[in-house]
Design a protein around this motif. Sequence first.
Motif, PDB file in Angstrom:
ATOM      1  N   THR A 165       2.374   1.592  -3.458  1.00 35.09           N
ATOM      2  CA  THR A 165       1.331   2.012  -4.393  1.00 35.09           C
ATOM      3  C   THR A 165       1.027   3.493  -4.214  1.00 35.09           C
ATOM      4  O   THR A 165       0.882   4.229  -5.201  1.00 35.09           O
ATOM      5  CB  THR A 165       0.062   1.167  -4.196  1.00 35.09           C
ATOM      6  OG1 THR A 165       0.392  -0.213  -4.382  1.00 35.09           O
ATOM      7  CG2 THR A 165      -1.026   1.556  -5.179  1.00 35.09           C
ATOM      8  N   ALA A 166       0.957   3.955  -2.976  1.00 34.61           N
ATOM      9  CA  ALA A 166       0.751   5.385  -2.723  1.00 34.61           C
ATOM     10  C   ALA A 166       1.912   6.198  -3.287  1.00 34.61           C
ATOM     11  O   ALA A 166       1.707   7.260  -3.889  1.00 34.61           O
ATOM     12  CB  ALA A 166       0.603   5.638  -1.221  1.00 34.61           C
ATOM     13  N   ALA A 210       8.916   3.848  -2.247  1.00 33.61           N
ATOM     14  CA  ALA A 210       8.017   4.991  -2.447  1.00 33.61           C
ATOM     15  C   ALA A 210       8.806   6.293  -2.417  1.00 33.61           C
ATOM     16  O   ALA A 210       8.576   7.193  -3.231  1.00 33.61           O
ATOM     17  CB  ALA A 210       6.926   5.000  -1.383  1.00 33.61           C
ATOM     18  N   ALA A 252       0.832  -1.204   0.000  1.00 35.85           N
ATOM     19  CA  ALA A 252       0.000   0.000   0.000  1.00 35.85           C
ATOM     20  C   ALA A 252       0.870   1.259   0.000  1.00 35.85           C
ATOM     21  O   ALA A 252       0.566   2.228  -0.701  1.00 35.85           O
ATOM     22  CB  ALA A 252      -0.930  -0.006   1.215  1.00 35.85           C
ATOM     23  N   ILE A 253       1.950   1.247   0.763  1.00 30.08           N
ATOM     24  CA  ILE A 253       2.856   2.401   0.801  1.00 30.08           C
ATOM     25  C   ILE A 253       3.516   2.603  -0.564  1.00 30.08           C
ATOM     26  O   ILE A 253       3.589   3.727  -1.069  1.00 30.08           O
ATOM     27  CB  ILE A 253       3.911   2.231   1.910  1.00 30.08           C
ATOM     28  CG1 ILE A 253       3.247   2.353   3.273  1.00 30.08           C
ATOM     29  CG2 ILE A 253       5.047   3.243   1.756  1.00 30.08           C
ATOM     30  CD1 ILE A 253       4.131   1.935   4.433  1.00 30.08           C
ATOM     31  N   VAL A 282       1.598   9.148  -6.063  1.00 29.78           N
ATOM     32  CA  VAL A 282       2.117  10.506  -5.816  1.00 29.78           C
ATOM     33  C   VAL A 282       3.153  10.874  -6.876  1.00 29.78           C
ATOM     34  O   VAL A 282       3.110  11.965  -7.455  1.00 29.78           O
ATOM     35  CB  VAL A 282       2.712  10.626  -4.395  1.00 29.78           C
ATOM     36  CG1 VAL A 282       3.478  11.931  -4.219  1.00 29.78           C
ATOM     37  CG2 VAL A 282       1.617  10.509  -3.343  1.00 29.78           C
TER      38      VAL A 282
END
Length: 179
Positions: A55-56, A145, A52-53, A60
């Motif tokens: 993907t975020a 990320a 999830a991190i 961004v």
Amino acid sequence: MFLTRIMVSALEFGLTVVMAIVVVYFNFQVLGFMNKDYNEEDEINKNNLSVAILTAGKLVASGLMVQKGIYPVTSLARMYFLTPMSESMSLGRMALYALSHLVMSFAISAFTISFTLRLYGRLTVRIKEGEELKKGNVSVGLMLASVLVVVALYVSEGIGSLSKALIPQPSIGRVEIMR
């Protein structure tokens, strides 16, 4: 004229909201499809925080890059509605220019994100990022990320410049200062 500027500004705001939502959705779908190590949606449904991190971070980073392609689109819309155009600039032609900017920015950002992750994975030979993400290693998700966001900050101006250079801009006409 004042009312026209207000209406064009409201249209521009609405256009950017819609484009942002569409860009985020397509980025999620395309970037997830490009990933062969795991299924992002399945991992997020399993509450895998590391995926999830990452993907975020992808969203961004892609947003930062595609934003540079949205500016020419809003400029084209503003130009179309607020300046007298020659007969050669139709609404369809303006829409084609706008769509070209968005597609090019989106394609470049997707390629950049994929290339960055693959190159970074090859440079960090002691970390198997795909395996670690599947195991839920949050540190790897945060690191990747962050790498994507930093790369996006560096390349976003270049994406905007490349988009403007490769896709022709309509001209308003000739301005004569002195005769």
